[in-house]
Design an enzyme around this catalytic site. Structure first.
Site, short mmCIF file in Angstrom:
data_model
loop_
_atom_site.label_atom_id
_atom_site.label_comp_id
_atom_site.label_asym_id
_atom_site.label_seq_id
_atom_site.Cartn_x
_atom_site.Cartn_y
_atom_site.Cartn_z
N SER A 9 28.13 18.18 59.99
CA SER A 9 27.82 18.32 61.69
C SER A 9 28.99 17.78 62.40
CB SER A 9 26.81 17.22 61.85
OG SER A 9 27.21 15.89 61.60
N LYS A 32 24.10 13.94 56.27
CA LYS A 32 23.85 12.73 55.51
C LYS A 32 24.05 11.71 56.18
CE LYS A 32 28.02 11.66 52.63
NZ LYS A 32 28.44 11.29 51.29
N SER A 39 34.22 13.92 60.60
CA SER A 39 35.71 13.58 60.93
C SER A 39 36.22 14.12 62.24
CB SER A 39 36.70 14.37 59.83
OG SER A 39 36.49 13.62 58.55
N THR A 40 35.53 15.07 62.69
CA THR A 40 35.76 15.58 64.12
C THR A 40 35.81 14.46 65.04
OG1 THR A 40 34.96 17.83 63.23
CG2 THR A 40 35.01 17.30 65.85
N GLY A 45 44.22 13.23 68.22
CA GLY A 45 45.21 13.79 68.52
C GLY A 45 44.92 15.06 69.49
N GLY A 46 44.24 15.88 68.91
CA GLY A 46 44.10 16.94 69.94
C GLY A 46 43.96 18.50 69.15
N GLU A 113 53.34 16.66 69.24
CA GLU A 113 53.25 16.19 67.73
C GLU A 113 54.18 16.61 66.83
OE1 GLU A 113 48.55 15.24 68.38
OE2 GLU A 113 49.18 16.41 66.76
N ASP A 211 31.34 15.88 48.57
CA ASP A 211 30.04 16.41 48.08
C ASP A 211 30.08 17.99 48.16
OD1 ASP A 211 29.33 13.63 48.24
OD2 ASP A 211 28.17 13.84 50.17
N HIS A 232 48.01 10.24 56.49
CA HIS A 232 48.44 10.16 57.88
C HIS A 232 49.70 8.87 57.72
CE1 HIS A 232 48.81 9.79 62.04
NE2 HIS A 232 48.38 11.07 62.15
N ARG A 291 54.15 15.16 58.65
CA ARG A 291 53.51 13.91 57.98
C ARG A 291 53.83 13.69 56.70
NH1 ARG A 291 47.56 15.18 60.55
NH2 ARG A 291 47.77 14.80 62.56
N HIS A 352 44.31 10.94 54.53
CA HIS A 352 43.91 11.60 55.91
C HIS A 352 43.18 12.91 55.71
CE1 HIS A 352 43.49 12.19 60.13
NE2 HIS A 352 44.36 13.24 60.02
N ARG A 396 49.48 20.19 56.03
CA ARG A 396 48.99 20.82 57.29
C ARG A 396 49.80 20.36 58.35
NH1 ARG A 396 45.54 18.64 61.03
NH2 ARG A 396 45.04 16.75 59.93
N LEU A 402 41.52 21.36 63.83
CA LEU A 402 40.49 21.86 64.56
C LEU A 402 40.49 23.10 64.85
CD1 LEU A 402 40.23 18.69 66.95
CD2 LEU A 402 38.86 19.06 64.86
#
Length: 529
Positions: A9, A32, A39-40, A45-46, A113, A211, A232, A291, A352, A396, A402
């Site tokens: 979700s 669950k 995580s969203t 940050g953005g 960033e 999972d 991170h 990072r 992270h 990443r 996102l």
């Protein structure tokens, strides 16, 4: 129209669920924990992206920055696809009601960033993920999507026993009371997030136990790039407290990473602001390096000094600006008596983001492992952190996740109705627990989980070696044998299901790290340095 199960979700799962329901598919969303435990929702940050589709120079800059951060191991076609679809997908979020920050003239304020060459991060103060999640959850209530909150996926259902890689026809789930239920479907979309809890310190929510990844691998799916786990660099480090992420945007606003000794010298006036950060010796971008570079430099500095943390310095910045831009962080720090813009903030890296995941194409199809034919698995899809599209390469770029989630989710929605490869099956078999005993003693589960996380943190963390990786492999193998003995003899509990997934995910990450023969991005083996 299809019966579709979506697992997860976060932004990826909600975008898929809402999009499929809008197209008339029957959607069941399984999560669950509560709907917002993703995580969203924790992303501060953005979301990176170019708003103007006609600005080719800006598009090329974003592509170059993504490729540079990923050390060139990115899939160029995927990078192009995601970056060029940013204007459309960001516009859809804005139209849905996501309130990204604007200046007094109504223009969006873009943040800087690490790893980005220009300001291109849309944000809502320091709770961008929560803002997006709030908007999507509000739409979910009116969508007709059936939501099974607090239900946990246990295993994918194959069309025939041991028909690995041949298709998926449903999902076995554990309900809120611990009973196992069979959910049949024509398609299962995994948007279940990452695997951060294989490590002791992680910024991930408690649900991130690998999972979806492991369910799919048990069904014959292929994974890739699992050796690339992003730590991170700036995570609040206070004994006894859950790791709390301090967004990359703080360094974009001018915050500086320093060791304790240098910060003391800075306060005494013996060194200036330009000499404060050891990161300037590591990378010409200093505190705006990627990072992987910063986390590795901090880890090395801590090993050298013996300190438990370094500090994030903000006292040279305007405290009012910081409080307005980062209200969530300001509030959290105040709980510990730390004043943003005044006091040094103790930080250390924490796990992270899983850059690797299930091998997918641009439509979200999951591929079978080579031993099972290497082709698309009918009825199985993945999107978000659980999937590996090739966008991120070996590391990443900040705030690209996102964007990837919303772009790839929209692609999946556009194509899922076109697939005509739904696998055929007889009546799905019942879950295998009728004659199993109840798990009466939970102590060993906690002990095994702590041993697993300790092994991964010390031997498969930021710095690795062949010897330590091999030691981790041996220890994890022993743990797996113990855990699987319990699994085969007891009715499943949530803790046992998660532990089984964690140990298998840890083994896969370790195996991938051993197989990687060169140091690149997030993988660093001292034997090949």
């Amino acid at each position: 129209m299809k019966d579709i199960i979506v697992v997860g979700s976060g932004i990826a799962g909600l975008t898929v669920g809402l999009g499929c329901a809008k197209k008339g598919h029957k959607v069941t969303l399984v999560t669950k924990s509560d709907l917002s435990a993703s995580s969203t929702n924790w992303a501060q940050g953005g979301i990176a992206g170019v708003l103007d589709a006609t600005n080719e120079e800006a598009m090329q800059q974003h592509i170059r920055d993504t490729l540079e951060a990923g050390c060139g191991l990115n899939d160029l076609d995927v990078v192009e696809e995601v970056v060029r679809n940013a204007p459309r997908c960001l516009a859809s979020l804005i139209e849905a009601g996501v309130n990204f920050d604007r200046d007094s003239k109504g223009k969006f304020t873009m943040a800087m960033e690490g790893g980005h060459s220009v300001e291109r991060i849309l944000h809502h103060k320091d709770r961008t993920g929560a803002e997006i999640e709030d908007v999507l959850l509000a739409r979910l209530k009116e969508s007709g999507v059936e939501v099974l909150e607090g239900w946990m996926g246990i295993d994918l259902i194959l069309p025939q026993p041991k028909a690995f890689g041949e298709g998926v026809v449903g999902l076995w789930v554990m309900d809120t009371k611990g009973a196992v239920t069979t959910l049949e479907s024509e398609a299962v979309v995994l948007a279940s997030g990452g695997l951060g809890h294989i490590f002791e310190r992680t910024t991930n929510p408690p649900i991130s136990t690998g999972d979806g990844l492991i369910m799919a691998m048990r069904a014959g799916a292929e994974c890739r790039d699992l050796e690339f786990v992003q730590f991170h660099p700036t995570v609040l480090a206070i004994d006894g407290e859950r790791p709390f992420l301090l967004t990359e945007a703080m360094r974009g606003a001018g915050a500086i990473v320093a060791d304790i000794e240098s910060h003391t010298a800075f306060r005494r006036g013996t060194i200036g602001i330009k000499e404060l950060s050891f990161l300037n010796e590591v990378d010409p971008r200093g505190n705006l390096a990627t990072r992987d570079v910063i986390a590795r430099a901090i880890d090395q500095r801590l090993q050298r000094t013996g300190d438990q943390h370094v500090v994030l310095v903000t006292e040279h910045l305007d405290s009012t600006m910081l409080e307005q831009r980062f209200p969530t962080i300001t509030s959290r720090l105040s709980l510990h008596g730390i004043r943003i813009g005044h006091d040094p903030i103790p930080i250390a890296p924490a796990a992270h983001y899983a850059v690797g995941g299930l091998k997918v194409d641009l439509k979200g199809h999951v591929f079978a492992a080579e031993e099972y034919g290497g082709k698309v698995i009918p009825g199985l899809y993945a999107v978000g952190e659980v999937a590996c599209t090739g966008l991120h390469g070996a590391n990443r770029l900040a705030s690209n996740s996102l964007l990837e989630a919303v772009v790839m989710a929209s692609h999946l929605v556009d194509h899922i109705g076109e697939d005509r490869t739904t696998p055929q099956s007889n009546q799905p078999p019942p879950w295998r627990m009728d004659d199993l005993s109840h798990l009466t003693e939970h102590g060993p589960l906690t002990t095994d989980r702590m041993a697993l996380q300790s092994t991964m943190t010390r031997d498969v963390g930021i710095h690795r070696s062949g010897q330590r990786l091999q030691r981790a492999q041996r220890r994890l193998s022993h743990l797996r044998e113990e855990i699987m003995q319990l699994w085969r003899s007891c009715q499943p509990t949530r803790d046992l299901v998660e532990l089984r997934n964690l140990v298998l995910a840890a083994e896969e990450v370790t195996k991938a790290a051993l197989n990687r023969k060169n140091n690149v991005g997030l993988h660093h083996n001292s034997d090949t340095a």
